[in-house]
Design a protein around this motif. Structure first.
Motif, PDB file in Angstrom:
ATOM      1  N   ARG A  52       0.829  -1.205   0.000  1.00 14.99           N
ATOM      2  CA  ARG A  52       0.000   0.000   0.000  1.00 14.99           C
ATOM      3  C   ARG A  52       0.863   1.254   0.000  1.00 14.99           C
ATOM      4  O   ARG A  52       0.527   2.252  -0.641  1.00 14.99           O
ATOM      5  CB  ARG A  52      -0.921  -0.008   1.216  1.00 14.99           C
ATOM      6  CG  ARG A  52      -2.016  -1.075   1.148  1.00 14.99           C
ATOM      7  CD  ARG A  52      -2.933  -1.010   2.329  1.00 14.99           C
ATOM      8  NE  ARG A  52      -3.956  -2.044   2.270  1.00 14.99           N
ATOM      9  CZ  ARG A  52      -4.886  -2.227   3.198  1.00 14.99           C
ATOM     10  NH1 ARG A  52      -4.927  -1.430   4.245  1.00 14.99           N
ATOM     11  NH2 ARG A  52      -5.772  -3.196   3.074  1.00 14.99           N
ATOM     12  N   ARG A  53       1.979   1.194   0.723  1.00 11.44           N
ATOM     13  CA  ARG A  53       2.864   2.356   0.739  1.00 11.44           C
ATOM     14  C   ARG A  53       3.463   2.598  -0.645  1.00 11.44           C
ATOM     15  O   ARG A  53       3.667   3.737  -1.060  1.00 11.44           O
ATOM     16  CB  ARG A  53       3.976   2.147   1.767  1.00 11.44           C
ATOM     17  CG  ARG A  53       4.479   3.453   2.349  1.00 11.44           C
ATOM     18  CD  ARG A  53       5.613   3.301   3.326  1.00 11.44           C
ATOM     19  NE  ARG A  53       5.521   2.148   4.188  1.00 11.44           N
ATOM     20  CZ  ARG A  53       6.490   1.795   5.025  1.00 11.44           C
ATOM     21  NH1 ARG A  53       7.605   2.517   5.082  1.00 11.44           N
ATOM     22  NH2 ARG A  53       6.374   0.741   5.785  1.00 11.44           N
ATOM     23  N   TYR A  54       3.721   1.520  -1.360  1.00 15.18           N
ATOM     24  CA  TYR A  54       4.245   1.647  -2.721  1.00 15.18           C
ATOM     25  C   TYR A  54       3.236   2.361  -3.621  1.00 15.18           C
ATOM     26  O   TYR A  54       3.581   3.310  -4.332  1.00 15.18           O
ATOM     27  CB  TYR A  54       4.569   0.267  -3.282  1.00 15.18           C
ATOM     28  CG  TYR A  54       4.790   0.244  -4.775  1.00 15.18           C
ATOM     29  CD1 TYR A  54       5.926   0.822  -5.348  1.00 15.18           C
ATOM     30  CD2 TYR A  54       3.852  -0.351  -5.616  1.00 15.18           C
ATOM     31  CE1 TYR A  54       6.113   0.805  -6.721  1.00 15.18           C
ATOM     32  CE2 TYR A  54       4.040  -0.378  -6.991  1.00 15.18           C
ATOM     33  CZ  TYR A  54       5.170   0.203  -7.540  1.00 15.18           C
ATOM     34  OH  TYR A  54       5.353   0.191  -8.899  1.00 15.18           O
ATOM     35  N   HIS A  55       1.985   1.925  -3.583  1.00 11.46           N
ATOM     36  CA  HIS A  55       0.967   2.547  -4.437  1.00 11.46           C
ATOM     37  C   HIS A  55       0.696   3.995  -4.006  1.00 11.46           C
ATOM     38  O   HIS A  55       0.479   4.868  -4.862  1.00 11.46           O
ATOM     39  CB  HIS A  55      -0.320   1.718  -4.416  1.00 11.46           C
ATOM     40  CG  HIS A  55      -0.187   0.435  -5.168  1.00 11.46           C
ATOM     41  ND1 HIS A  55      -0.020   0.383  -6.536  1.00 11.46           N
ATOM     42  CD2 HIS A  55      -0.178  -0.867  -4.740  1.00 11.46           C
ATOM     43  CE1 HIS A  55       0.076  -0.870  -6.929  1.00 11.46           C
ATOM     44  NE2 HIS A  55      -0.016  -1.645  -5.866  1.00 11.46           N
ATOM     45  N   LEU A  56       0.753   4.242  -2.697  1.00  8.75           N
ATOM     46  CA  LEU A  56       0.614   5.615  -2.224  1.00  8.75           C
ATOM     47  C   LEU A  56       1.792   6.457  -2.720  1.00  8.75           C
ATOM     48  O   LEU A  56       1.623   7.600  -3.156  1.00  8.75           O
ATOM     49  CB  LEU A  56       0.552   5.646  -0.699  1.00  8.75           C
ATOM     50  CG  LEU A  56       0.517   7.027  -0.043  1.00  8.75           C
ATOM     51  CD1 LEU A  56      -0.667   7.847  -0.529  1.00  8.75           C
ATOM     52  CD2 LEU A  56       0.482   6.877   1.478  1.00  8.75           C
TER      53      LEU A  56
END
Length: 225
Positions: A52-56
């Protein structure tokens, strides 16, 4: 990318923190802050899983690139590379600065946390481009070095005077005390909740910038007297 890669020009530095956002989406808060003129954004979000941090991070990369503002990733050199961030910010227990530089390239911005002159000079000797100095005031954040009661603006000034890279004050800073931090010697201030938890993040970012500008003007006047 058309970004301000010189940390000496950073006056207001937003560190993301969804835990302070009252359920609002981080990209919306970042977009509002960018509209208000923040100079740099750091993706933190340690409570979020890596995917999720990657997509954020990809979304924040779009927003910051459009605004011409650097994107820095907290701690994670691999994530910084994956989202094509401008750099990484490292704490005292993270990868060595030289390793981050090797992985991200010579053009990457590498920042380091410090709460003392010794930590600051060690980081600069290792190649840090700027320092995050604090916690200036009391804070509950586990991502800020130093005494949880705060090291105070005076020590920020002492650290800033001891190194030849920009020193950004961080920890417990808001529009009410930011001027004192830059007046003491910081080049700018980094905040999480002062913008993220505000009812109007854009207005909060604007007020913070005004406070920093006021502090810098007073410092300049004192230097001339």
């Amino acid at each position: 990318m058309n970004t301000s890669s010189d940390p000496s020009s950073w006056r207001t530095y937003l560190v993301t923190g969804a835990e302070y956002s009252a359920g609002r989406e981080t990209p919306r808060i970042v977009a509002d802050a960018l509209t208000a003129g923040v100079d740099v954004v750091q993706l933190r979000e340690k409570a979020t899983d890596a995917r999720r941090r990657y997509h954020l991070g990809l979304r924040l990369r779009e927003l910051t690139a459009e605004a011409g503002v650097p994107l820095i990733v907290n701690d994670r050199v691999d994530l910084a590379a994956a989202v094509d961030a401008d750099g990484v910010h490292l704490g005292q227990s993270d990868l060595p600065i030289g390793v981050a530089r090797d992985r991200l390239g010579s053009d990457a911005i590498v920042g380091a946390s410090a709460s003392s002159v010794a930590e600051a000079t060690e980081a600069v000797d290792a190649g840090a481009d700027y320092l995050g100095v604090g916690a200036v005031y009391g804070t509950d954040s586990k991502d800020v070095s130093g005494d949880r009661d705060g090291i105070g603006p005076e020590r920020v000034g002492t650290v800033a005077d001891a190194v030849d890279v920009p020193a950004v004050g961080i920890g417990g800073i808001d529009a009410g005390n930011a001027a004192a931090v830059v007046e003491a010697g910081a080049s700018g201030v980094a905040v999480v909740s002062a913008i993220t938890a505000a009812e109007d993040p854009r207005a909060a970012a604007e007020t913070l910038r005004e406070a920093v500008t006021s502090g810098l003007e007073r410092r300049a006047e004192e230097g001339e007297s």
